[in-house]
Design an enzyme around this catalytic site. Sequence first.
Site, mmCIF file in Angstrom:
data_model
loop_
_atom_site.group_PDB
_atom_site.id
_atom_site.type_symbol
_atom_site.label_atom_id
_atom_site.label_comp_id
_atom_site.label_asym_id
_atom_site.label_seq_id
_atom_site.Cartn_x
_atom_site.Cartn_y
_atom_site.Cartn_z
ATOM 1 N N CYS A 2 -2.279 -22.036 -56.535
ATOM 2 C CA CYS A 2 -1.805 -23.381 -56.293
ATOM 3 C C CYS A 2 -2.189 -23.809 -54.890
ATOM 4 O O CYS A 2 -2.905 -23.106 -54.191
ATOM 5 C CB CYS A 2 -0.281 -23.446 -56.463
ATOM 6 S SG CYS A 2 0.313 -22.740 -58.028
ATOM 7 N N ARG A 52 0.621 -27.406 -58.562
ATOM 8 C CA ARG A 52 0.743 -26.170 -59.338
ATOM 9 C C ARG A 52 -0.376 -26.006 -60.359
ATOM 10 O O ARG A 52 -0.697 -26.935 -61.102
ATOM 11 C CB ARG A 52 2.095 -26.131 -60.076
ATOM 12 C CG ARG A 52 2.339 -24.809 -60.803
ATOM 13 C CD ARG A 52 3.605 -24.838 -61.626
ATOM 14 N NE ARG A 52 3.858 -23.546 -62.255
ATOM 15 C CZ ARG A 52 4.664 -23.347 -63.282
ATOM 16 N NH1 ARG A 52 5.324 -24.372 -63.819
ATOM 17 N NH2 ARG A 52 4.820 -22.144 -63.803
ATOM 18 N N LEU A 53 -0.951 -24.817 -60.379
ATOM 19 C CA LEU A 53 -1.810 -24.366 -61.457
ATOM 20 C C LEU A 53 -0.980 -23.363 -62.243
ATOM 21 O O LEU A 53 -0.723 -22.257 -61.785
ATOM 22 C CB LEU A 53 -3.084 -23.711 -60.920
ATOM 23 C CG LEU A 53 -4.136 -23.293 -61.951
ATOM 24 C CD1 LEU A 53 -4.713 -24.510 -62.654
ATOM 25 C CD2 LEU A 53 -5.251 -22.484 -61.298
ATOM 26 N N SER A 54 -0.523 -23.754 -63.413
ATOM 27 C CA SER A 54 0.457 -22.963 -64.157
ATOM 28 C C SER A 54 -0.210 -21.768 -64.820
ATOM 29 O O SER A 54 -1.083 -21.929 -65.679
ATOM 30 C CB SER A 54 1.138 -23.829 -65.219
ATOM 31 O OG SER A 54 1.685 -24.989 -64.635
ATOM 32 N N GLY A 82 -0.594 -18.133 -55.091
ATOM 33 C CA GLY A 82 -1.042 -16.783 -55.406
ATOM 34 C C GLY A 82 -0.336 -16.210 -56.616
ATOM 35 O O GLY A 82 0.236 -16.933 -57.437
ATOM 36 N N ASP A 107 7.130 -15.255 -60.896
ATOM 37 C CA ASP A 107 7.054 -14.366 -59.735
ATOM 38 C C ASP A 107 7.555 -15.007 -58.454
ATOM 39 O O ASP A 107 7.793 -14.312 -57.462
ATOM 40 C CB ASP A 107 5.620 -13.854 -59.544
ATOM 41 C CG ASP A 107 4.580 -14.973 -59.503
ATOM 42 O OD1 ASP A 107 4.923 -16.132 -59.803
ATOM 43 O OD2 ASP A 107 3.418 -14.680 -59.186
ATOM 44 N N SER A 376 -12.682 -10.565 -60.691
ATOM 45 C CA SER A 376 -13.966 -10.397 -60.020
ATOM 46 C C SER A 376 -13.943 -9.125 -59.181
ATOM 47 O O SER A 376 -12.895 -8.512 -58.995
ATOM 48 C CB SER A 376 -14.269 -11.626 -59.154
ATOM 49 O OG SER A 376 -15.603 -11.618 -58.699
ATOM 50 N N GLY A 377 -15.117 -8.729 -58.656
ATOM 51 C CA GLY A 377 -15.251 -7.424 -58.016
ATOM 52 C C GLY A 377 -15.247 -7.427 -56.508
ATOM 53 O O GLY A 377 -15.611 -6.419 -55.892
#
Length: 646
Positions: A2, A52-54, A82, A107, A376-377
């Site tokens: 977010c 917010r990115l839910s 996060g 969270d 991702s790495g």
Amino acid sequence: MCGLVALLCEPGRPVTPEIVDAVAGAAHLMRHRGPDEPGTWSDDRVVLGFNRLSIIDIAHSHQPLRWGPPDAPQRYVLVFNGEIYNYLEVRAQLSEEFGAQFHTEGDGEAIVAAYHHWGVDALPRLRGMFAFALWDTVTGELFCARDPFGIKPLFMATGPGGTAVGSEKKCLTDLSEVLGIDVGDTGLDHRAVQHYTVLQYVPEPETLHRQVRRLESGCYARISPGGQPQVSRYFTPTFPVSAFRAGGEQARYDEITRVLEDSVAKHMRADVTVGAFLSGGIDSTAIAALAIRHNPKLITFTTGFEREGFSEVDVAVASAEAIGARHVAKVVSPAEFVAALPEIVWYLDEPVADPALVPLFFIAREARKHVKVVLSGEGADELFGGYTIYREPLSLKAFDYLPRPVRRSLGKASQPLPDGMRGKSLLHRGSLTLEQRYYGNARSFSDAQLRAVLPGFRADWTHTDVTAEIYRQSAGWDPVARMQHLDLFTWLRGDILVKADKMTMANSLELRVPFLDPEVFAVASRLPLEQKITRTTTKYALRRALEPIVPAHVLHRAKLGFPVPIRHWLRSGELLEWAHAMITTSQAGHLVDLAGVQRMLDEHRTGAADHSRRLWTVLIFMLWHAIFIERSITPHIDEPVYPVEL
């Protein structure tokens, strides 16, 4: 994932509707970070804004989030960017030990309750990526913190009007009138400009503006009305190399496998679809191979270019087939590359001269059509010893046995030798100490070259401004561990994680990095030098551990990442035309010698020299200046619109 912004007003300056509107407007500038749900909260001292990115507990866990103990149920207000991957375990522990009560399934409440009961000791218990601001209505303190590795960003600015923090710098510069700070040309930090030109990124805690700074990775800040942020460090990465335990080398490889499997499992926690980026290398392939165990319908994504030799699409396709994943590829043309640059730099906030961020932007845009989260790495190279430059101490080992005066003499003897002559570079670098020769994965300019392009060059502004204290902390470690430690504080958080966060968030896509997990780091940091670097390979222990997991065709493949053909494109076509236009229209001549840059471009175009990295560094700065200082370029930013269900 977010975007947050918080403004704490100075004493005697109450929050007004106009201030609330200003914060809401600043938050709207980063709507791409959270297009699902905006929110604001205020009292008479502070304003909190959020996008917010839910991802988890979609129907609830709205922010700004209120939580408190039974005797003060509305005490705290949280805005949080996060994910906390062990939030279920943290909530369970808090309930068992303190009887903590929760009203959502997310969270965010775990962060607030952990802080209430454990204070700052809560931070090392949080396994995840985070930047948050927590307002305590009882003490009148704004508490801010950032994750151990700096995966998520947090900017801070203090002026006569108060202190603001935010996920993106543009939010704070938008509040410059409220704060009373200078974000124009006169507010630029010229030392940070020089640091950027040398390193290709602006090192933390600097930004290109004197009055805007970043909270460093692994740090927290206490902010009270009328005071400067009081910053403290809660996490310092160390490399306590240990001997093999019972079971020998295989036990160590099994330990690496176990902790990676656990990290990926926790990083797969989401109430939306999770995919994975997949290049042709071992790191992303390992993450995807472990992720598909939890999502058999895993989709992987890669990108490449039309020019031969600058695409890993074929290798990624073969890897996806080998692990059983569906694969999506995006090929980027030179015209697309050039057209996207203004938009990309606007999203970046601060210039980063790493061309790999451009293909990352495009693959993130493609991935967002299919998923809302990707793994991702990033971080594997810094933790396990993956950069080829880490092998340099092995090749220079013989110099360690020579007295310092002899080494200095060899360095002087190398100076008159012709550039490119065999052995010249070896003699020169062998004459230097590690602190002198290594200051991260990127050095674009020598001092002589800097003088040619920076009118305000100062010899006393050097890389040691950034590296001296970091090297002091690692005194006595083996040279590879010292290089890794330096990169954790410089290249990783200045380049790798900035482009990962900014380019994915530009497309409202959450990127998760399972290698950058405290438990994974605890295992990787104990590896002895010979388990990281040999004369023939990098990441030795990691490769051994991943033998049963990754396809054979990538196990020992050389590292490429997302290669970008800027060296070729700056000699002809769209990118050359763009470079000429940037130089001829730039108003940054007081900061950059435009005639000197034009000479570099002419030499590069004719093949007289390869100036591609240096040109790219300066050109990206000039583009940044045109967007944020001159305001002569206004990128077109689309409203984020995505499928409702992913």
